[in-house]
Design a protein around this motif. Structure first.
Motif, short mmCIF file in Angstrom:
data_model
loop_
_atom_site.label_atom_id
_atom_site.label_comp_id
_atom_site.label_asym_id
_atom_site.label_seq_id
_atom_site.Cartn_x
_atom_site.Cartn_y
_atom_site.Cartn_z
N LEU A 109 -0.75 -45.00 -150.64
CA LEU A 109 -1.33 -45.83 -149.59
C LEU A 109 -0.68 -47.21 -149.55
O LEU A 109 -0.51 -47.79 -148.47
CB LEU A 109 -2.84 -45.95 -149.78
CG LEU A 109 -3.62 -44.65 -149.60
CD1 LEU A 109 -5.11 -44.86 -149.92
CD2 LEU A 109 -3.44 -44.07 -148.22
N ALA A 110 -0.27 -47.73 -150.71
CA ALA A 110 0.43 -49.02 -150.75
C ALA A 110 1.77 -48.92 -150.02
O ALA A 110 2.16 -49.84 -149.29
CB ALA A 110 0.64 -49.47 -152.19
N PHE A 111 2.47 -47.81 -150.18
CA PHE A 111 3.71 -47.61 -149.44
C PHE A 111 3.43 -47.61 -147.93
O PHE A 111 4.17 -48.22 -147.16
CB PHE A 111 4.40 -46.29 -149.82
CG PHE A 111 5.13 -46.34 -151.13
CD1 PHE A 111 6.18 -47.22 -151.34
CD2 PHE A 111 4.78 -45.48 -152.16
CE1 PHE A 111 6.87 -47.25 -152.55
CE2 PHE A 111 5.46 -45.50 -153.36
CZ PHE A 111 6.51 -46.38 -153.56
N ALA A 112 2.35 -46.97 -147.53
CA ALA A 112 1.99 -46.94 -146.10
C ALA A 112 1.62 -48.34 -145.60
O ALA A 112 2.05 -48.75 -144.53
CB ALA A 112 0.84 -45.96 -145.87
N ARG A 113 0.83 -49.08 -146.38
CA ARG A 113 0.44 -50.44 -145.99
C ARG A 113 1.66 -51.35 -145.82
O ARG A 113 1.65 -52.26 -145.00
CB ARG A 113 -0.50 -51.06 -147.03
CG ARG A 113 -1.94 -50.69 -146.86
CD ARG A 113 -2.84 -51.56 -147.72
NE ARG A 113 -2.48 -51.56 -149.13
CZ ARG A 113 -2.86 -50.65 -150.03
NH1 ARG A 113 -3.63 -49.65 -149.64
NH2 ARG A 113 -2.50 -50.73 -151.28
N ASN A 114 2.69 -51.11 -146.60
CA ASN A 114 3.90 -51.93 -146.54
C ASN A 114 4.92 -51.39 -145.55
O ASN A 114 6.05 -51.85 -145.53
CB ASN A 114 4.52 -52.05 -147.94
CG ASN A 114 3.77 -53.03 -148.80
OD1 ASN A 114 3.91 -54.23 -148.64
ND2 ASN A 114 2.93 -52.53 -149.70
N GLY A 115 4.53 -50.41 -144.74
CA GLY A 115 5.38 -49.94 -143.65
C GLY A 115 6.41 -48.89 -144.02
O GLY A 115 7.26 -48.56 -143.19
N PHE A 116 6.34 -48.33 -145.22
CA PHE A 116 7.31 -47.30 -145.61
C PHE A 116 6.94 -45.93 -145.04
O PHE A 116 7.80 -45.08 -144.88
CB PHE A 116 7.43 -47.22 -147.13
CG PHE A 116 8.18 -48.39 -147.71
CD1 PHE A 116 9.56 -48.33 -147.85
CD2 PHE A 116 7.52 -49.54 -148.08
CE1 PHE A 116 10.26 -49.41 -148.37
CE2 PHE A 116 8.21 -50.62 -148.61
CZ PHE A 116 9.58 -50.55 -148.75
N PHE A 117 5.67 -45.71 -144.76
CA PHE A 117 5.17 -44.48 -144.15
C PHE A 117 4.09 -44.83 -143.14
O PHE A 117 3.42 -45.85 -143.27
CB PHE A 117 4.55 -43.54 -145.20
CG PHE A 117 5.52 -43.07 -146.24
CD1 PHE A 117 6.44 -42.07 -145.95
CD2 PHE A 117 5.53 -43.61 -147.51
CE1 PHE A 117 7.35 -41.64 -146.90
CE2 PHE A 117 6.43 -43.20 -148.47
CZ PHE A 117 7.34 -42.20 -148.15
N LYS A 166 15.66 -58.06 -158.99
CA LYS A 166 15.43 -58.30 -157.57
C LYS A 166 16.16 -57.27 -156.72
O LYS A 166 17.31 -56.94 -156.97
CB LYS A 166 15.90 -59.71 -157.20
CG LYS A 166 15.34 -60.22 -155.90
CD LYS A 166 15.73 -61.66 -155.68
CE LYS A 166 14.68 -62.55 -156.30
NZ LYS A 166 14.86 -63.96 -155.99
N THR A 167 15.45 -56.73 -155.72
CA THR A 167 16.01 -55.79 -154.76
C THR A 167 15.58 -56.19 -153.36
O THR A 167 14.65 -56.98 -153.19
CB THR A 167 15.53 -54.34 -155.02
OG1 THR A 167 14.11 -54.30 -154.87
CG2 THR A 167 15.92 -53.85 -156.41
N ASN A 168 16.22 -55.63 -152.35
CA ASN A 168 15.87 -55.93 -150.97
C ASN A 168 14.50 -55.38 -150.57
O ASN A 168 13.81 -55.94 -149.74
CB ASN A 168 16.93 -55.39 -150.01
CG ASN A 168 18.22 -56.15 -150.12
OD1 ASN A 168 18.25 -57.32 -150.51
ND2 ASN A 168 19.32 -55.50 -149.78
N ASN A 169 14.11 -54.25 -151.15
CA ASN A 169 12.86 -53.60 -150.75
C ASN A 169 11.67 -53.99 -151.62
O ASN A 169 10.59 -53.44 -151.47
CB ASN A 169 13.03 -52.08 -150.72
CG ASN A 169 13.51 -51.52 -152.04
OD1 ASN A 169 13.47 -52.18 -153.07
ND2 ASN A 169 13.97 -50.29 -152.02
N LYS A 170 11.87 -54.93 -152.54
CA LYS A 170 10.80 -55.48 -153.39
C LYS A 170 10.08 -54.42 -154.22
O LYS A 170 8.87 -54.48 -154.41
CB LYS A 170 9.80 -56.28 -152.56
CG LYS A 170 10.38 -57.54 -151.98
CD LYS A 170 9.29 -58.40 -151.42
CE LYS A 170 9.86 -59.77 -151.07
NZ LYS A 170 8.81 -60.69 -150.69
N MET A 171 10.83 -53.41 -154.69
CA MET A 171 10.23 -52.42 -155.58
C MET A 171 11.14 -52.18 -156.77
O MET A 171 12.36 -52.31 -156.66
CB MET A 171 9.87 -51.13 -154.84
CG MET A 171 11.01 -50.30 -154.36
SD MET A 171 10.52 -48.73 -153.60
CE MET A 171 10.09 -49.24 -151.96
N CYS A 172 10.53 -51.82 -157.88
CA CYS A 172 11.29 -51.52 -159.09
C CYS A 172 11.92 -50.14 -158.97
O CYS A 172 11.62 -49.38 -158.04
CB CYS A 172 10.38 -51.61 -160.31
SG CYS A 172 9.11 -50.32 -160.38
#
Length: 78
Positions: A59-67, A16-22
């Motif tokens: 695109l998933a990073f962009a959809r999740n607000g990272f870009f 588990k992490t705060n940013n929900k990524m491995c």
């Protein structure tokens, strides 16, 4: 699942992490970010070619607000 989570970007089980990524996706994120910081107008397909990271993951990073994606005309590259 306690101390584990499903990564929002690849679907793998990870700690588990705060940013929900491995860790692997976090590395991909930092690789993308290093390109975007220097060349903010780089097209997604070019980032994918340079990093080997799939367009769908970028695109998933962009959809999740990272870009934030910027729309513009498609340029023909030779």
């Amino acid at each position: 699942m306690g101390n584990y989570q499903i990564c929002d970007f690849c679907g793998n089980l990870s700690q588990k992490t705060n940013n929900k990524m491995c860790k692997s996706c976090e590395k991909d994120y930092h690789n993308i970010r290093s390109i975007v910081e220097v060349h903010p107008d780089t097209m997604v397909i070019d980032i994918s070619r340079q990093t080997g990271i799939s367009v769908s993951k970028i695109l998933a990073f962009a959809r999740n607000g990272f870009f934030v994606l910027k729309e513009g005309p498609m340029e023909e590259t030779n």
